[in-house]
Design an enzyme around this catalytic site. Structure first.
Site, PDB file in Angstrom:
ATOM      1  N   SER A 195      31.004 -36.152  78.319  1.00  0.00           N
ATOM      2  CA  SER A 195      31.988 -35.747  77.307  1.00  0.00           C
ATOM      3  C   SER A 195      31.286 -34.822  76.314  1.00  0.00           C
ATOM      4  O   SER A 195      30.069 -34.889  76.138  1.00  0.00           O
ATOM      5  CB  SER A 195      32.474 -36.998  76.574  1.00  0.00           C
ATOM      6  N   TYR A 208      30.360 -45.026  72.641  1.00  0.00           N
ATOM      7  CA  TYR A 208      30.940 -44.072  73.606  1.00  0.00           C
ATOM      8  C   TYR A 208      30.071 -42.820  73.691  1.00  0.00           C
ATOM      9  O   TYR A 208      29.705 -42.374  74.778  1.00  0.00           O
ATOM     10  CB  TYR A 208      32.371 -43.719  73.176  1.00  0.00           C
TER      11      TYR A 208
END
Ligand code: NAP
Length: 323
Positions: A195, A208
Site C-alpha cells: 500500500s 497496517y
C-alpha cells in the site's frame, strides 16, 4: 583579495547550481518517460510479462471483492484457471460462477479465514496439491475499522493479531506453499499487495502501515533471491481504490475502480518490481512520499486522521441511538 575569493566561489556555486538543476531535470524527465513506458506503452510494446506462460493455474487470496476479484477476473480472461481463496463460501461460489461463465476456465474455491493463524495452511496445501501454479496474488488484506492510536482501540490484542495474520502471515505462508513448484518449473509470478501507506510510516494506522512495509520489503528480498530461478516477485503499492476497504464508492481519476486499477497494474508485471500500479498513484506517490518533508507529512496525516476518527465515532454514536 576577498573579492577575488568570493568571485571564484560564486563561479563554483553557479556550477553546483547548474549541475543540481541538470540532475533534477534529468531525474524528473527519466521518471516521466518511465511512467509513460510503464503505464501507457508496456502492454503494446510487449514489455509486460505474459503471465499465461507461467503455468495453467493462478491463486488469488481475498478474491471475492475489490482488487482481488478484479485480479481473478482479469487473470481468468487471459485463459488461466483460478483458485479463489476467501472467507465466505457463498461469495466464493457466486464469483466462481461469474468467472466460469465469462472466461471458460476452471475455477476452484477454498473458504478459509486468514485471521485464524497458521493452522489453516495444511488445508490450503492439500487444496493446491498437484496444480501447476504459475501466478500467486497475495491480495488479502485487513485495514483498521477507523484511524486511531494503538490504545484507542478496545480489544487491541485481537485486532493486532488479526492484522498481522491477514496482512503478513498469509503472504508469507502462501509464498512458502507455492514457491517450491515455481522454482522447480523455473517460472512464476508472485504479486504482493502492499500500500502507499508503506511508503512512509503512517501514524494512526501504525500496524497496517508497518504490515504493508513488511509486504514491500519481503517482496524485494524474495525477488532478489529467486529472479535467477525465473520467479518475479512484484510489490504493488496502491493509493485509494474504490472498494469496501477504502469505503470510497465513487470513482474518480484519483480513486480508480478495482477493474481500472488492476488493468493498469497487471501491465506493469515484468516492467516494474515495485510499482504504485496506476499512473495517478505513481504521481501522488512521488509528490507526497518523496518530495514532501516528513514533519509536514506527519502533521497533515495526524490532523486528517483525527478528523476521520471523530467523524467515524459520531456516526457510530448516531447509529447506536437509532438502534
Ligand atoms: N482499497 C484500497 O484503497 C487499497 C489501497 C492500498 C492497498 N490496498 C490493499 O489491497 C488489498 C485488497 O484490498 P481491497 O480494498 O480490495 O479489499 P476488500 O474490497 O475489502 O476485499 C477484501 C477481500 O478479502 C477477503 N477477506 C477479508 N478478510 C479475510 C479473511 N480474514 N480471510 C479470508 N479472506 C478475507 C474478502 O472476502 P470475504 O469477505 O468473503 O472474506 C474480500 O474478498 C489489501 O491487501 C489492501 O490492503 C487497498
Amino acid at each position: 583579495m576577498m573579492r577575488a575569493f568570493l568571485g571564484s566561489s560564486t563561479d563554483v556555486f553557479t556550477l553546483i547550481g547548474v549541475a543540481c538543476a541538470a540532475y533534477l531535470s534529468f531525474k524528473f524527465l527519466r521518471g516521466y518517460l518511465n511512467g509513460i513506458k510503464t503505464y501507457f506503452l508496456a502492454r503494446s510494446l510487449g514489455l509486460s510479462t505474459n503471465i499465461k506462460r507461467m503455468g495453467s493455474w493462478a491463486v488469488v487470496t481475498g478474491a471475492t471483492d475489490g482488487i482481488g476479484k478484479a485480479y481473478a477476473e482479469q487473470i481468468a480472461e487471459q485463459g488461466i484457471n483460478v483458485v479463489l481463496i476467501s472467507r465466505s463460501l457463498d461469495k466464493l461460489q457466486n464469483v466462481a460462477k461469474e468467472i466460469e461463465s465469462k472466461s471458460k476456465v476452471k475455477v476452484k474455491t477454498v473458504a478459509v479465514d486468514f485471521s485464524q493463524g497458521i493452522e489453516i495452511y495444511a488445508r490450503v496445501r492439500t487444496e493446491l496439491d498437484g496444480l501447476d501454479i504459475g501466478v500467486l496474488v497475495n491480495n488479502v488484506g485487513m485495514g483498521y475499522p477507523c484511524p486511531g492510536r494503538i490504545l484507542d482501540f478496545d480489544h487491541i490484542e485481537k485486532m493486532s493479531m488479526d492484522l498481522i495474520n491477514v496482512n503478513i502471515t498469509s503472504m508469507t505462508m502462501m509464498t512458502n506453499l507455492v514457491l517450491p513448484g515455481m522454482v522447480n518449473r523455473k517460472k512464476g509470478v508472485i504479486i504482493n499487495l502492499s500500500s502507499m501507506s508503506a511508503m512512509k510510516p503512517t501514524p494512526m494506522l501504525s500496524i497496517y502501515s508497518a504490515a504493508k512495509a513488511y509486504a514491500d520489503f519481503y517482496s524485494a528480498c524474495v525477488h532478489e533471491e529467486y529472479k535467477s530461478k525465473g520467479v518475479i516477485v512484484q510489490s504493488v503499492l496502491p493509493g485509494f481504490v474504490a472498494t469496501n476497504m477504502s469505503g470510497i464508492k465513487k470513482t474518480s481519476l484519483q480513486v480508480p475502480s478495482p477493474t481500472t486499477f488492476v488493468r493498469s497494474a497487471l501491465a506493469t508485471v515484468g516492467v516494474q518490481n515495485r510499482t504504485n500500479g496506476y499512473w495517478v498513484h505513481d504521481l501522488l506517490g512521488k509528490l507526497i512520499y518523496e518530495v514532501m518533508p516528513t514533519w509536514l507529512f506527519n502533521s497533515m496525516v495526524m490532523s486528517t486522521m483525527a478528523k476521520h476518527r471523530a467523524k467515524f465515532l459520531r456516526k457510530q454514536q448516531q447509529q447506536s441511538k437509532t438502534d
